[in-house]
Design a protein around this motif. Structure first.
Motif, PDB file in Angstrom:
ATOM      1  N   ASN A 377     -10.868  -1.149  -7.819  1.00 46.63           N
ATOM      2  CA  ASN A 377      -9.664  -0.425  -8.213  1.00 46.63           C
ATOM      3  C   ASN A 377      -8.921  -1.137  -9.336  1.00 46.63           C
ATOM      4  O   ASN A 377      -8.490  -0.512 -10.314  1.00 46.63           O
ATOM      5  N   VAL A 378      -8.748  -2.446  -9.199  1.00 47.69           N
ATOM      6  CA  VAL A 378      -8.020  -3.210 -10.215  1.00 47.69           C
ATOM      7  C   VAL A 378      -8.734  -3.136 -11.559  1.00 47.69           C
ATOM      8  O   VAL A 378      -8.100  -2.977 -12.611  1.00 47.69           O
ATOM      9  N   GLU A 379     -10.054  -3.236 -11.554  1.00 48.72           N
ATOM     10  CA  GLU A 379     -10.802  -3.153 -12.809  1.00 48.72           C
ATOM     11  C   GLU A 379     -10.610  -1.792 -13.465  1.00 48.72           C
ATOM     12  O   GLU A 379     -10.478  -1.687 -14.690  1.00 48.72           O
ATOM     13  N   ASN A 380     -10.593  -0.742 -12.652  1.00 50.62           N
ATOM     14  CA  ASN A 380     -10.369   0.596 -13.199  1.00 50.62           C
ATOM     15  C   ASN A 380      -8.950   0.747 -13.727  1.00 50.62           C
ATOM     16  O   ASN A 380      -8.734   1.277 -14.826  1.00 50.62           O
ATOM     17  N   ILE A 381      -7.966   0.266 -12.979  1.00 48.98           N
ATOM     18  CA  ILE A 381      -6.563   0.376 -13.382  1.00 48.98           C
ATOM     19  C   ILE A 381      -6.317  -0.342 -14.700  1.00 48.98           C
ATOM     20  O   ILE A 381      -5.624   0.162 -15.589  1.00 48.98           O
ATOM     21  N   LYS A 411      -4.174   3.468  -8.946  1.00 48.18           N
ATOM     22  CA  LYS A 411      -3.004   2.603  -9.089  1.00 48.18           C
ATOM     23  C   LYS A 411      -1.990   2.894  -7.992  1.00 48.18           C
ATOM     24  O   LYS A 411      -1.359   1.975  -7.455  1.00 48.18           O
ATOM     25  N   GLY A 412      -1.835   4.181  -7.633  1.00 51.41           N
ATOM     26  CA  GLY A 412      -0.949   4.505  -6.519  1.00 51.41           C
ATOM     27  C   GLY A 412      -1.354   3.778  -5.251  1.00 51.41           C
ATOM     28  O   GLY A 412      -0.514   3.252  -4.516  1.00 51.41           O
ATOM     29  N   ALA A 413      -2.664   3.728  -4.992  1.00 54.12           N
ATOM     30  CA  ALA A 413      -3.172   3.032  -3.801  1.00 54.12           C
ATOM     31  C   ALA A 413      -2.908   1.537  -3.874  1.00 54.12           C
ATOM     32  O   ALA A 413      -2.467   0.910  -2.897  1.00 54.12           O
ATOM     33  N   MET A 414      -3.170   0.932  -5.041  1.00 61.91           N
ATOM     34  CA  MET A 414      -2.996  -0.512  -5.166  1.00 61.91           C
ATOM     35  C   MET A 414      -1.522  -0.913  -5.153  1.00 61.91           C
ATOM     36  O   MET A 414      -1.179  -2.010  -4.695  1.00 61.91           O
ATOM     37  N   VAL A 415      -0.643  -0.053  -5.627  1.00 59.00           N
ATOM     38  CA  VAL A 415       0.786  -0.355  -5.517  1.00 59.00           C
ATOM     39  C   VAL A 415       1.190  -0.398  -4.043  1.00 59.00           C
ATOM     40  O   VAL A 415       1.958  -1.271  -3.623  1.00 59.00           O
ATOM     41  N   LEU A 416       0.658   0.517  -3.248  1.00 62.17           N
ATOM     42  CA  LEU A 416       0.925   0.461  -1.807  1.00 62.17           C
ATOM     43  C   LEU A 416       0.399  -0.838  -1.213  1.00 62.17           C
ATOM     44  O   LEU A 416       1.059  -1.456  -0.370  1.00 62.17           O
ATOM     45  N   HIS A 417      -0.789  -1.258  -1.663  1.00 65.94           N
ATOM     46  CA  HIS A 417      -1.310  -2.518  -1.124  1.00 65.94           C
ATOM     47  C   HIS A 417      -0.439  -3.694  -1.554  1.00 65.94           C
ATOM     48  O   HIS A 417      -0.183  -4.601  -0.750  1.00 65.94           O
ATOM     49  N   MET A 418       0.006  -3.707  -2.802  1.00 65.40           N
ATOM     50  CA  MET A 418       0.863  -4.808  -3.253  1.00 65.40           C
ATOM     51  C   MET A 418       2.184  -4.814  -2.484  1.00 65.40           C
ATOM     52  O   MET A 418       2.734  -5.887  -2.197  1.00 65.40           O
ATOM     53  N   LEU A 419       2.694  -3.636  -2.141  1.00 68.95           N
ATOM     54  CA  LEU A 419       3.904  -3.574  -1.331  1.00 68.95           C
ATOM     55  C   LEU A 419       3.635  -4.153   0.055  1.00 68.95           C
ATOM     56  O   LEU A 419       4.455  -4.917   0.591  1.00 68.95           O
ATOM     57  N   ARG A 420       2.496  -3.833   0.613  1.00 66.10           N
ATOM     58  CA  ARG A 420       2.101  -4.412   1.903  1.00 66.10           C
ATOM     59  C   ARG A 420       1.965  -5.927   1.781  1.00 66.10           C
ATOM     60  O   ARG A 420       2.421  -6.682   2.654  1.00 66.10           O
ATOM     61  N   PHE A 421       1.362  -6.389   0.689  1.00 67.75           N
ATOM     62  CA  PHE A 421       1.163  -7.824   0.455  1.00 67.75           C
ATOM     63  C   PHE A 421       2.512  -8.527   0.307  1.00 67.75           C
ATOM     64  O   PHE A 421       2.686  -9.657   0.789  1.00 67.75           O
ATOM     65  N   ILE A 556      -3.279  -8.284  -5.970  1.00 67.86           N
ATOM     66  CA  ILE A 556      -2.300  -7.815  -6.948  1.00 67.86           C
ATOM     67  C   ILE A 556      -3.033  -7.312  -8.179  1.00 67.86           C
ATOM     68  O   ILE A 556      -4.190  -7.670  -8.431  1.00 67.86           O
ATOM     69  N   ILE A 557      -2.364  -6.467  -8.941  1.00 71.44           N
ATOM     70  CA  ILE A 557      -2.950  -5.904 -10.163  1.00 71.44           C
ATOM     71  C   ILE A 557      -2.699  -6.865 -11.312  1.00 71.44           C
ATOM     72  O   ILE A 557      -1.551  -7.196 -11.625  1.00 71.44           O
ATOM     73  N   SER A 558      -3.752  -7.340 -11.943  1.00 68.37           N
ATOM     74  CA  SER A 558      -3.651  -8.160 -13.145  1.00 68.37           C
ATOM     75  C   SER A 558      -4.965  -8.067 -13.893  1.00 68.37           C
ATOM     76  O   SER A 558      -5.980  -7.640 -13.340  1.00 68.37           O
TER      77      SER A 558
END
Length: 647
Positions: A377-381, A411-421, A556-558
């Motif tokens: 997901n991060v690579e795609n985002i 990105k919507g999914a990964m933002v939820l994961h970062m919020l969980r993190f 996290i997204i980076s």
């Protein structure tokens, strides 16, 4: 006249958008692309559709659809009975309906009413003005051939030589096959659907099948009833020579059937693949709450498109991949029970459904596979720098933007994961659970601020900046991290961050690091990075390390981030500073974690000691003369000297 030029342009744009995407992972992003593609196909005419303000003066309480169809023929005929309550005085009522269909009559209590039909709606004159709060029932009979261009909401096709009909109405396609109210401001409280079709076929719709009556003339009428609120775009029918089998799911006393409608030629493989549905259902119920429509059913209806569509209580499926099953099932909570209150907020549907697929992988396949899912997901985002998760108002008429797999889904999914993190599991899942249970939202609509409010209440944190950066804002950070050896069993981490152009000025995030000891030890830690060039003293459970890995689990997204290890020991004394400088009455000493001040001595420019203190990081210097002074600090990490100006 319908704008065929605009439709042609939209089709060309969709084709180009599909052709440009290269999936990062065949097991992850190609699936999301397939799902978003099917929803884009259903929604292609979003580009020339706007919300109909003329339908805003009434609430729909019940609708009965009574339709006659043949999967071999692109045609529909029938009636829709609508019971509604006026929300203001009204002399007429408007339904959304394309002019590819023809209204034959409109009646109230058997009395014929005058009506007019234009390109996208039918306007019916009431026999007398209806006052706010009054209820009435209108019956509209209609027929016609819904538009058939290959990317539509009412489709007739074939599978293995047999005809099939299905509908796919998200977001504005319901009006292509029945008179309705399809804006995201009013759910139908309950529906009855009667489908009359050639008797050799099986019909499918929302809710529970009540009866299937042979009419003795080569046709059969199947009645479905759904007693939960439902938006018009989630009402659906399908007809073909389905094979039907049922599974049982849920926990007593809330058990319910999972009814599967599949092509006969797919029966054997589908029976194997859909076995995965029950454990996924069990997990979602355990993690969140009881299946929202447990008094009726869940089900699958096989159809001829890629991906799937989460029609309430029966997902229409292009196949039975496990991740697709999980995604569409997740929508029953996020999208069907609580529906996005505008297409700007569609991430509340698609981001959640995508993330729940990841949670299923974490639960069933383990952390390593979940980490791989996140990394893909991060690579795609980060393959492109622009675009927000939240859809700008001007872009809601762009189908490719609304259903962008990179942003709305991944990105919507990964933002939820970062919020969980960021919050931790307890607070994150408490907030999500409260969001689902909120009586003001349940079986209704929600917008992004509604979700934010529940997450802030559960966590006790102000999440304004987080959502400004990651939902409303664009871009992502890139990290450059330097790690030095500190004192015994310590490392000094310096974090620098750059941002994509147009992104946030700074992304405040917890930064995960893994330290690898020289004897094979592993130590995971998280530092809270709130400013650029920030330093952290990390205490290790082992004496020496030879590698540090950033974001090893892709939490996290980076993009393109790097870690540099320095062999030169780092002196914590280098991180001590004085402020303010110049100083007035108070001088403060900033020290890194792990450093304790034992003694402070201040000297003037002549080398004379003018002040002395112990075990303090704040000194009153009001009595000192103006000018340059020197401070000698004795600490547990050694002695250092600094300079300041008294003014």
């Amino acid at each position: 006249m319908k704008n065929y030029t605009l439709i042609l342009v939209s089709l060309l744009n969709i084709s180009a958008l599909f052709a440009q995407h290269t999936p990062v992972s065949a097991s992850n992003n190609s699936l999301i692309e397939s799902i978003s593609e099917s929803e884009m196909k259903a929604a292609y005419r979003t580009i020339n559709t706007v919300a109909n303000l003329n339908t805003g003066n009434y609430d729909v309480t019940h609708q009965t659809l009574n339709v006659t169809v043949d999967p071999a023929v692109q045609y529909i005929a029938g009636s829709v009975t609508t019971t509604f309550t006026a929300t203001q005085d009204m002399a007429s009522i408007t339904f959304d309906l394309t002019n590819f269909l023809t209204v034959n009559s409109a009646t109230i209590n058997g009395t014929e009413l005058n009506f007019t039909q234009n390109t996208e709606e039918v306007v019916i004159t009431l026999p007398q003005t209806l006052s706010a709060g009054e209820e009435a029932t209108i019956v509209v009979t209609y027929e016609g051939a819904p538009l058939a261009s290959g990317l539509d909401s009412f489709v007739t096709s074939t599978h293995n030589g047999s005809p099939i009909l299905w509908t796919l109405s998200e977001p504005y396609g319901a009006k292509d096959w029945w008179p309705c109210k399809q804006d995201l401001n009013d759910k139908i409280e309950s529906i009855d659907v009667f489908i009359t079709a050639p008797s050799q076929y099986v019909s499918v719709s929302n809710g529970l099948e009540q009866s299937a009556i042979d009419n003795g003339n080569g046709t059969k009428t199947t009645h479905f009833q759904h007693n939960y609120p439902i938006p018009a775009y989630l009402v659906a029918i399908a007809v073909t020579n389905y094979s039907v089998y049922t599974q049982t799911a849920g926990t007593a006393p809330n058990t319910f059937p999972i009814v599967n409608y599949v092509y006969p030629e797919s029966l054997t493989s589908a029976q194997t693949q859909t076995q995965q549905t029950v454990p996924i259902m069990n997990f979602f119920e355990e993690r969140f709450e009881t299946y929202p429509f447990h008094t009726e059913k869940y089900g699958h209806a096989q159809c001829g498109f890629g991906g799937g569509m989460e029609h309430t209580t029966v997902s229409f499926m292009g196949g039975f991949n496990r991740e697709l099953i999980a995604h569409e099932l997740a929508h029953q909570w996020f999208g069907d029970k609580i529906t996005c209150g505008s297409w700007q907020d569609i991430w509340l549907n698609e981001g959640f459904a995508t993330y729940l697929t990841g949670l299923m992988i974490e639960h069933i396949d383990g952390n390593n596979n979940f980490a791989l899912w996140k990394r893909n997901n991060v690579e795609n985002i980060t393959s492109l720098p622009y675009g927000s998760v939240y859809i700008p108002a001007a872009d809601t008429l762009s189908v490719g933007r609304v259903f962008a797999s990179r942003l709305t889904y991944n990105k919507g999914a990964m933002v939820l994961h970062m919020l969980r993190f960021k919050l931790g599991d307890e607070q994150f899942f408490e907030g999500v659970g409260n969001y689902l249970a909120d009586p003001a939202l349940a079986y209704g609509y929600a917008k992004t601020p509604d979700f934010i409010a529940h997450m802030e209440t559960a966590s006790g944190l102000d999440l304004t900046d987080f959502f400004a950066d990651w939902i409303y804002g664009e871009g992502y950070p890139t990290y450059s991290i330097t790690v030095n050896h500190g004192t015994a069993n310590h490392a000094v981490v310096t974090i620098n961050q750059t941002q994509t152009q147009g992104g946030a000025s700074f992304y405040e995030l917890p930064v995960p690091l893994r330290f690898m000891g020289t004897n094979g030890e592993v130590f995971d830690t998280v530092v809270d990075n709130t400013v650029n060039h920030q330093q952290f003293d990390v205490e290790l459970p082992f004496a020496a390390f030879n590698n540090v890995i950033f974001n090893i689990k892709s939490d996290i997204i980076s993009a393109g981030s790097s870690v540099t290890l320095s062999n030169k020991p780092f002196s914590l004394l280098n991180s001590i500073s004085l402020y303010p400088n110049p100083a007035g009455n108070m001088l403060n000493i900033s020290v890194p974690k792990g450093v304790d001040i034992n003694q402070v001595a201040i000297y003037n420019a002549l080398g004379q000691k003018v002040l002395q203190a112990s075990n303090t990081t704040g000194i009153n210097i009001a009595s000192l003369a103006n000018g340059i002074h020197f401070v000698t600090l004795v600490t547990n990490a050694g002695t250092t000297q600094l300079k300041f100006v008294k003014e």
